[in-house]
Design a protein around this motif. Structure first.
Motif, PDB file in Angstrom:
ATOM      1  N   ARG A  32     -41.213  30.709  -8.699  1.00 40.83           N
ATOM      2  CA  ARG A  32     -39.633  31.017  -7.763  1.00 40.83           C
ATOM      3  C   ARG A  32     -41.075  31.121  -6.506  1.00 40.83           C
ATOM      4  NH1 ARG A  32     -36.581  35.130  -8.291  1.00 40.83           N
ATOM      5  NH2 ARG A  32     -36.242  36.333  -6.543  1.00 40.83           N
ATOM      6  N   THR A  33     -42.816  30.723  -6.031  1.00 41.85           N
ATOM      7  CA  THR A  33     -42.985  30.712  -5.140  1.00 41.85           C
ATOM      8  C   THR A  33     -42.015  29.342  -3.953  1.00 41.85           C
ATOM      9  OG1 THR A  33     -44.027  32.175  -5.546  1.00 41.85           O
ATOM     10  CG2 THR A  33     -45.256  31.070  -3.414  1.00 41.85           C
ATOM     11  N   GLU A  84     -39.057  29.758  -3.606  1.00 43.10           N
ATOM     12  CA  GLU A  84     -37.856  30.343  -2.404  1.00 43.10           C
ATOM     13  C   GLU A  84     -38.657  29.538  -0.776  1.00 43.10           C
ATOM     14  OE1 GLU A  84     -38.703  33.818  -2.699  1.00 43.10           O
ATOM     15  OE2 GLU A  84     -37.246  34.583  -4.773  1.00 43.10           O
ATOM     16  N   ARG A 139     -39.735  28.035   2.434  1.00 38.69           N
ATOM     17  CA  ARG A 139     -39.847  28.302   3.552  1.00 38.69           C
ATOM     18  C   ARG A 139     -40.276  27.570   4.639  1.00 38.69           C
ATOM     19  NH1 ARG A 139     -34.741  31.169   4.395  1.00 38.69           N
ATOM     20  NH2 ARG A 139     -34.167  32.703   2.553  1.00 38.69           N
TER      21      ARG A 139
END
Length: 491
Positions: free
Chosen positions: A484-485, A488, A490
């Motif tokens: 998940r890290t 997500e 950026r």
């Protein structure tokens, strides 16, 4: 069929077989194309049109039975032995072939196996103590004894088919007769030779000289196969029979190589090359007459005369010629017997019902109906004796040993539009060995997959094993998933 100008073939041959086939095709062709407005063709067309499908089926059945009477010696082995009695009395030998091949089910294979066992018992009762070479024998098609007779099922074939062939050999041995493993398509050659090797080394068959093998000279491997069989006979300390034939699966061999996109053809594309190969193999067989009983199957008078002279040069008379029932007796009536060449001749005689005749009949049509066939040419008044008896060695020298110009390699099948897709010959042990080595190398390589992140960072998830779906205990690599890290993140 409908587009064929079958009427043009009528009366062009003195062969009842050719004319009967032409009439049958002409009638069928008229049914699916245009009607004739004159002569017998028009009358027959009207008759069949009124009679409908039942009459057509009856006509085809009648035609098959007429052809069967010409090319099949009997529907049962008892009938065949009775019909062979006259020619046996005139000095001919016989090998019987129980029609039927390519068993599709286990039940088919069981039926063929039972037929072979019954035939061996019946033939054995008529051997008169002549022995495996001089007495009557039987030919066995391995594809009739197993529904999966192919290299991909090698282990199963060795476990299930070998015992059946061994049983038949033991029965032939007990009857004092010969048994020949018949030739089939080239993709089955290696498997056939492996089975032959195991039979030759079987202690229970020691002292039996009845084991025979058929070699097809249109196969490019034929000379090497002959050499291998000679070595096998010497190493197993037995005398083996080798029947040398031209070959009867040429059309299907060419088409299979094209469909599979193979690198080349397993057979020669010029008939003269097959003829020269036949003579080269014949020379090898005669040179090994101490361990090989050569059997030369031919309807070609020039080939017969050439082999006869080869045998005279090799100073051996221990060999025989062979012909097909219903085809070669005219030639061999001039050979067999005192005052003639006085060479032994054996008739290869198919036995079976009309339901099993079709595959055999089609092979005979293709083989002897071709323009290059000696049987076909000898009936053509436009072909001179000099042309008919042209030395095949001279023909090969004239074309420089090159393949037929109109039969391109499988890769060029669609030329010049595109190249044919390349395939692998999965019946070739060398190809399979190379493929297996490549698989093994890939299996040993530690494969690992992970997400490619723009910042070069690594995924935080743990590695998980990827298993071979065919063998769940085989780990083929590991994968590290994006967490998940990472998804997500950026930048």
């Amino acid at each position: 069929v409908g587009g064929g100008d079958w009427r043009a073939h009528l009366g062009r041959s003195r062969s009842l077989f050719v004319n009967a086939a032409a009439w049958g095709l002409m009638i069928t062709g008229n049914l699916v194309s245009t009607h004739s407005d004159e002569g017998l063709g028009h009358s027959l067309t009207q008759l069949i049109a009124r009679g409908g499908e039942p009459l057509i089926r009856k006509g085809v059945d009648l035609a098959m039975r007429l052809l069967g009477q010409q090319f099949v010696i009997g529907q049962t082995i008892g009938e065949a032995l009775a019909n062979a009695r006259d020619r046996r009395g005139r000095g001919y030998r016989y090998t019987f072939d129980m029609l039927g091949e390519a068993a599709l089910t286990a039940a088919d294979a069981d039926a063929y196996f039972a037929a072979y066992r019954s035939a061996i018992a019946a033939i054995g009762a008529t051997t008169d103590g002549l022995g495996a070479e001089a007495g009557p024998g039987i030919s066995v098609k391995l594809s009739a004894l197993h529904p999966r007779y192919c290299h991909a099922q090698r282990d199963r074939v060795l476990a299930e088919l070998l015992p059946r062939v061994r049983d038949l050999c033991l029965r032939a041995h007990a009857q004092g007769m010969g048994l020949a493993i018949d030739s089939e398509e080239s993709e089955r050659l290696d498997l056939s030779l492996e089975l032959t090797e195991r039979l030759a080394g079987d202690a229970a068959l020691a002292g039996w000289n009845g084991l025979g093998v058929v070699v097809q000279s249109y196969q490019k491997r034929a000379p090497r196969v002959v050499d291998w069989l000679v070595d096998l006979a010497r190493s197993s300390r037995r005398r083996m029979s080798v029947r040398l034939v031209k070959g009867a699966y040429w059309d299907s061999e060419i088409k299979r190589a094209q469909v599979e996109g193979q690198a080349g053809y397993p057979v020669f594309t010029r008939k003269a090359h097959s003829d020269v190969c036949f003579l080269a193999c014949a020379r090898r067989l005669l040179a090994a007459a101490d361990v090989i009983y050569p059997q030369f199957a031919t309807h070609n008078a020039l080939t017969l005369a050439t082999v006869r002279e080869m045998a005279r040069t090799a100073e051996t008379g221990h060999f025989e010629f062979q012909c097909l029932h219903g085809m070669g007796e005219t030639l061999y009536d001039q050979v067999l017997g005192a005052g003639k060449l006085d060479v032994a001749c054996r008739i290869y005689a198919p036995v079976g019902s009309h339901e099993t005749l079709l595959a055999y009949l089609v092979r005979r049509l293709l083989e002897n109906g071709s323009n290059s066939s000696f049987v076909n040419q000898i009936l053509d008044p436009a072909i001179s004796i000099d042309e008919l008896l042209r030395d095949p060695v001279e023909q090969v020298a004239g074309d420089g040993g090159t393949p037929h110009p109109r039969i391109g390699l499988p890769a060029d099948l669609f030329a010049p539009v595109r190249r044919n897709s390349a395939g692998l010959d999965l019946n070739d042990p060398l190809t399979l060995s190379a493929l297996e080595a490549a698989f093994e190398q890939a299996r040993r390589q530690p494969w690992r997959a992970a997400p490619m992140l723009a910042d070069g960072g690594a995924s935080g998830t743990e590695l998980r094993a990827i298993h071979n779906p065919a063998h769940l205990d085989d780990i083929i690599g590991h994968v590290q998933d994006a967490g998940r890290t990472e998804v997500e993140r950026r930048f």
